[in-house]
Design an enzyme around this catalytic site. Structure first.
Site: not given
Ligand code: PGA
Length: 272
Positions: A18, A177
């Site tokens: 991210k 997701e």
């Molecule tokens: P997370 O994010 O592992 O921090 O929950 C997963 C993603 O957004 O791909």
């Protein structure tokens, strides 16, 4: 419970950083990988890292320099080739450096930046002949889940994204997701995810036949739960956000995830 008689896809682990890590941190992370990650050939899995745009170029050069088999993904792309689109990046720009994948339709793009299913469709089509492959993200919100609409939402996301697509999607990656699981520490039960993955496979199988993409799970995957997800035969890998920011933690996840998949494969063979 064993759902399928065979498991033949290479497990896939994706780190989505991210909006984290600059150029120097990216290099340090990959350096740590080079020193500590066992040979990926021996582990028999694919590892993909998605740094921010600003670190992609140097990451690509560094991976080449150290001959590492880790692949790169961009976290987003725009669907036009060139033009007056301030702040956007085209598929052609990304393909200038060895960027094998592009994450498309991540729920943070959909919810914070208003991306629609139609935008996702355009972006998928824009990758077209660049040779880059999509990591297509789909998922329902908590309200949609509570209202029993999970499959309807996922189906609509897939239908719009794939409308008119007559190309092979076998090398794509689909990431399921659930929005409510991302960054919250909450997760669905692995067998619930497995059954949603089977619905996704059935849906894709009806349209595209046998050559199906890998379907990954994403949302609060951590060192202590990755093996539970990977022990399900319809979960081909994981997309990890927060917990992938530590190279050490991500390597531990890759190791325990592949081990869990190897046990599953052995058990399936014994039971054949
Ligand atoms: P997370 O994010 O592992 O921090 O929950 C997963 C993603 O957004 O791909």
């Amino acid at each position: 419970m064993i759902e399928k008689p065979s498991y033949s896809k290479r497990p896939c682990f994706i780190a989505n950083w991210k909006m984290n890590k600059g150029v120097a941190e990216t290099k340090a992370y990959l350096q740590f990988f080079a020193e500590h990650l066992p040979k990926l050939k021996e582990l028999s899995c694919d590892v993909i890292v998605a740094p921010p745009f600003t670190a992609l170029f140097s990451a690509s050069r560094f991976l080449k320099e150290i001959s590492m088999e880790v692949q790169l993904a961009a976290q987003n792309v725009y669907f036009e080739k060139t033009g007056a689109f301030t702040g956007e990046i085209s598929p052609e720009m990304l393909s200038e450096f060895e960027c094998a994948y592009v994450i498309i339709g991540h729920s943070e793009r959909r919810h914070h930046f208003g991306e629609t299913n139609t935008d996702v469709y355009r972006k998928l089509n824009a990758l077209g002949k660049t040779g880059m492959l999509p990591i297509l993200c789909i998922g329902e919100t908590f309200q949609e889940r509570r209202a029993g609409k999970t499959w309807n939402v996922l189906k609509r996301q897939l239908e719009t994204a794939l409308e008119g697509n007559d190309h092979s999607i076998a090398d794509w990656v689909i990431a399921y997701e659930p929005v409510w699981a991302i960054g919250t520490g909450e997760t669905p039960e692995p067998d619930e995810v497995a059954s949603i993955h089977r619905q996704i496979e059935d849906f894709l199988g009806d349209q595209f036949g046998e050559a199906l993409p890998r379907v990954l799970y994403g949302g609060s995957v951590k060192e202590n739960n990755v093996a539970d997800f990977m022990s399900q035969s319809s979960i081909d890998g994981v997309l990890v956000g927060g917990a992938s920011l530590s190279a050490e933690s991500f390597i531990n996840m890759i190791e325990s995830g592949t081990m869990s998949k190897q046990h599953l494969t052995t058990n399936l063979k014994i039971n054949e």
